[in-house]
Design an enzyme around this catalytic site. Structure first.
Site, PDB file in Angstrom:
ATOM      1  N   ASP A 210       0.879  -0.812  -0.210  1.00 22.01           N
ATOM      2  CA  ASP A 210       0.108  -0.006   0.076  1.00 22.01           C
ATOM      3  C   ASP A 210       0.807   1.348  -0.078  1.00 22.01           C
ATOM      4  OD1 ASP A 210      -2.993   1.158   0.677  1.00 22.01           O
ATOM      5  OD2 ASP A 210      -1.608   2.120   1.841  1.00 22.01           O
TER       6      ASP A 210
ATOM      7  N   TYR B 199       3.367  10.099   0.508  1.00 25.59           N
ATOM      8  CA  TYR B 199       4.430   9.485   1.537  1.00 25.59           C
ATOM      9  C   TYR B 199       5.549   9.626   1.087  1.00 25.59           C
ATOM     10  CZ  TYR B 199       0.282   6.558   2.788  1.00 25.59           C
ATOM     11  OH  TYR B 199      -1.213   6.073   3.133  1.00 25.59           O
TER      12      TYR B 199
ATOM     13  N   LYS C 225      -2.189   6.285  -3.995  1.00 29.52           N
ATOM     14  CA  LYS C 225      -3.306   7.169  -3.598  1.00 29.52           C
ATOM     15  C   LYS C 225      -3.144   8.504  -4.311  1.00 29.52           C
ATOM     16  CE  LYS C 225      -3.742   4.754   0.583  1.00 29.52           C
ATOM     17  NZ  LYS C 225      -2.283   4.528   0.934  1.00 29.52           N
TER      18      LYS C 225
ATOM     19  N   HIS D  74      -7.151   9.842  -2.148  1.00 27.76           N
ATOM     20  CA  HIS D  74      -6.630   9.847  -0.632  1.00 27.76           C
ATOM     21  C   HIS D  74      -7.589  10.522   0.333  1.00 27.76           C
ATOM     22  CE1 HIS D  74      -2.293   9.301   1.365  1.00 27.76           C
ATOM     23  NE2 HIS D  74      -3.428   9.106   2.213  1.00 27.76           N
TER      24      HIS D  74
END
Ligand code: A2P
Length: 318
Positions: free
Chosen positions: A44, A49, A78, A111
């Site tokens: 994931d 990130y 996302k 997201h």
């Protein structure tokens, strides 16, 4: 046997995956290679990130070495909040694909139901936000369906969406969200949301299943309960000779929910993976069900911009 979640076209997603939020770019490459060697097939990711490039290096290396084939992997990413406008979604996905060294994603999620001006990672003030009138969820969902039609993402879904917002997307009459990824642990069980999703053929993924103790300070509040330290969780773990983390991971799997614990530590990667084979009794499931406090760790207070219509109450519709 790994539990699988089945999509309407019969594609199968391994229910236990690896989370990568807070996986530092300096260590994530090694962790991904280690995870794939252990047997993880579901990773994931998310553009925000800041580590998709290193994850891509690891995926490329694992495939080149013959450790895993692309079609065996399930890779989720996302769309960040700053690319919600028509015309911004496909380039954002293409950037993620280039970083991950992939030509398609298995699953692409919106997201958050929150929009920012293009190029804004985290707005400093409400200037950086777009209201949902300026960037309607329906417009973004339309663009998500277009990238799915082009084969850039096999499946599309949402993250952090309430029942109300899922209903808005369903009402558009196109592809329904196939997944809703939300915070889920014994202190935030969300049974109503899960029932709604399952009744509407929407899968659910549990994020922060271990309580995300490594989350940044902005997501922390005084005196928050820690799922890993809960007495009931610890006593179930002790009685079964397993770890508290394994109890926390087996629990969503028993609710037919995918779960994506984050670790970059080889010992804990293995411990978490092994949770897929752990059976909990009805009594143990009931004991965990009684722990609900409707307590969010990721409560959305960091995305409040009242003049753009964003409040904590509006975000969760509760
Ligand atoms: P680490 O990466 O050093 O293993 P979440 O998945 O809820 O976001 O939680 C991630 C946090 O939990 C990280 O701090 C991670 O640290 C830690 N963690 C991961 N697996 C375990 C485990 N099996 N036992 C205890 N802590 C864990």
């Amino acid at each position: 046997m790994m539990k699988m979640l089945t999509y309407s076209n019969n594609d199968q997603m391994p229910a236990l995956g690896l989370g990568t939020w807070k996986s530092d770019p300096g260590v994530v490459k090694k962790a991904i290679i280690e995870a794939i060697a252990i047997g993880y097939l579901h990773i994931d990711c998310a553009a925000i990130y800041g580590n998709e490039n290193e994850i891509g290096e690891a995926l490329e290396e694992c495939m080149n070495k013959g450790m895993v084939k692309r079609e065996e992997l399930w890779i989720t990413s996302k769309l960040w909040n700053d690319s919600h406008k028509q015309g911004e979604v496909q380039p954002a996905l293409e950037k993620t694909l280039a970083d991950l060294r992939l030509d398609y994603l298995d699953l692409y999620l919106m997201h958050w139901p929150v929009a920012f001006k293009h190029g804004t990672s985290f707005p400093e003030n409400s200037e950086g936000y777009l209201s949902l009138d300026e960037a309607p969820l329906a417009e973004t969902w339309q663009a998500m369906q277009e990238v799915q039609k082009k084969g850039l993402a096999k499946h599309i879904g949402t993250s952090n969406f309430s029942i109300n917002k899922l209903e808005q997307l369903i009402a558009l009459g196109g592809q329904i969200p196939e997944m809703n990824q939300v915070e889920l642990h014994p202190y935030l069980q969300q049974q109503g949301l899960i029932d709604f999703c399952h009744q509407n053929d929407i899968h659910v993924t549990a994020y922060s299943p271990l309580g995300s103790m490594d989350r940044p300070q902005v997501f922390k509040k005084e005196g928050e309960p820690v799922p890993l330290e809960n007495g009931t969780i610890k006593s179930i773990a002790e009685a079964k000779g397993i770890s508290p983390a394994q109890v926390l991971l087996a629990w969503p799997l028993h609710r037919k929910i995918s779960v994506i614990p984050k670790s970059t530590n080889p010992k804990r990667l293995r411990e978490n993976f092994e949770a897929h084979a752990i059976a909990l009794s009805d009594d143990e499931m009931h004991a965990i069900a009684s722990l609900d406090q409707h307590e969010r760790i990721i409560d959305g207070s960091f995305f409040v911009a009242e003049d753009k219509g964003y409040t904590v109450a509006n975000l969760w519709d509760e």
